[in-house]
Design a protein around this motif. Sequence first.
Motif, PDB file in Angstrom:
ATOM      1  N   HIS A 117       0.822  -1.209   0.000  1.00  0.00           N
ATOM      2  CA  HIS A 117       0.000   0.000   0.000  1.00  0.00           C
ATOM      3  C   HIS A 117       0.859   1.264   0.000  1.00  0.00           C
ATOM      4  O   HIS A 117       0.389   2.336  -0.401  1.00  0.00           O
ATOM      5  CB  HIS A 117      -0.934   0.009   1.214  1.00  0.00           C
ATOM      6  N   LEU A 118       2.090   1.131   0.449  1.00  0.00           N
ATOM      7  CA  LEU A 118       3.001   2.273   0.460  1.00  0.00           C
ATOM      8  C   LEU A 118       3.696   2.466  -0.890  1.00  0.00           C
ATOM      9  O   LEU A 118       4.191   3.559  -1.182  1.00  0.00           O
ATOM     10  CB  LEU A 118       4.068   2.076   1.542  1.00  0.00           C
ATOM     11  N   TRP A 119       3.721   1.420  -1.697  1.00  0.00           N
ATOM     12  CA  TRP A 119       4.505   1.455  -2.936  1.00  0.00           C
ATOM     13  C   TRP A 119       3.631   1.665  -4.177  1.00  0.00           C
ATOM     14  O   TRP A 119       3.986   2.430  -5.079  1.00  0.00           O
ATOM     15  CB  TRP A 119       5.300   0.161  -3.067  1.00  0.00           C
ATOM     16  N   PHE A 120       2.491   0.977  -4.232  1.00  0.00           N
ATOM     17  CA  PHE A 120       1.649   1.015  -5.427  1.00  0.00           C
ATOM     18  C   PHE A 120       0.455   1.952  -5.242  1.00  0.00           C
ATOM     19  O   PHE A 120       0.078   2.302  -4.128  1.00  0.00           O
ATOM     20  CB  PHE A 120       1.126  -0.383  -5.764  1.00  0.00           C
ATOM     21  N   SER A 121      -0.160   2.327  -6.368  1.00  0.00           N
ATOM     22  CA  SER A 121      -1.408   3.102  -6.356  1.00  0.00           C
ATOM     23  C   SER A 121      -2.285   2.626  -7.511  1.00  0.00           C
ATOM     24  O   SER A 121      -1.877   1.756  -8.313  1.00  0.00           O
ATOM     25  CB  SER A 121      -1.117   4.597  -6.497  1.00  0.00           C
ATOM     26  N   ASP A 122      -3.480   3.202  -7.623  1.00  0.00           N
ATOM     27  CA  ASP A 122      -4.395   2.816  -8.702  1.00  0.00           C
ATOM     28  C   ASP A 122      -3.790   3.029 -10.084  1.00  0.00           C
ATOM     29  O   ASP A 122      -4.212   2.405 -11.057  1.00  0.00           O
ATOM     30  CB  ASP A 122      -5.705   3.590  -8.573  1.00  0.00           C
ATOM     31  N   GLU A 123      -2.786   3.885 -10.183  1.00  0.00           N
ATOM     32  CA  GLU A 123      -2.134   4.130 -11.469  1.00  0.00           C
ATOM     33  C   GLU A 123      -1.383   2.910 -11.972  1.00  0.00           C
ATOM     34  O   GLU A 123      -1.042   2.823 -13.155  1.00  0.00           O
ATOM     35  CB  GLU A 123      -1.177   5.322 -11.338  1.00  0.00           C
ATOM     36  N   ASP A 124      -1.124   1.947 -11.091  1.00  0.00           N
ATOM     37  CA  ASP A 124      -0.346   0.770 -11.467  1.00  0.00           C
ATOM     38  C   ASP A 124      -1.195  -0.401 -11.944  1.00  0.00           C
ATOM     39  O   ASP A 124      -0.656  -1.399 -12.439  1.00  0.00           O
ATOM     40  CB  ASP A 124       0.499   0.312 -10.272  1.00  0.00           C
TER      41      ASP A 124
END
Length: 262
Positions: free
Chosen positions: A212-219
Amino acid sequence: MIDDQVHFREPGFTKKGSIYTESKAAVAGGVTSYMDMPNTSPTATDIKSLENKYLLAGKSSLANYSFFMGVTKNNLEEVLRINNETICGISDDGLYFDDDEGILANYPEFLEKLFSRSTSLVALHCEEDAIIKENLNRFKKEYEENIPIEYHPLIRSEEACYLATKRVVEIAKKYKARFHALHISTKKEVELFISDISVEKKRITAEACVHHLWFSDEDYEKLGSLIKWNPAIKMDEDRKGLLEGLKSCKLDIIATDHTRPI
């Protein structure tokens, strides 16, 4: 480092991973201590099964260890018997609280009983089942069984996470109970926690997971279901909010939620 939330697969699923193999991986990555969840086979929902996991770890673990006891609607009296000096806490994570449906965060009456009587740390996954079902049904009407992966954070939404976490925090505060919120995934949830006292004095704590700290919905477009977790990877604003929560000490620890699929 200490990892406060892992799902090793022993006993029951050692083809996926064992206490030995997963603790070996932990030590290789610099993790010297871990806390394992109860969703093995048999589940660690009684003292005997829990003691068996400690015996297994004593023979094969390469790192320091502790184990959560699982809580269900049928084992409250057993849960209240645990020794807080040797067992890290109580959790429903990886289990269904009510047979094959629902998690404990959605059962306020049982939470009242648990928090009013238990002196143990209670670590819970918090999402609102009713909201998730409503969102899922809405997307199924349009896409049937082929819902695009990028809608996962809209199904398991910010609202579903926030309302469930807020409910549990309020009940824990009512009884001055020890509550640990697992894998917080939204910026909005971070505001439910405090930073004005040291973690040693907190009765209510919370964690963020590496993903949750590394990825976002953009990925999602690039990685698809490779980053499909529950709670879902949310928006970039949420990712940044979790980082700020850690920096401000509203969130207290980083976990992996390490697991291999059953």
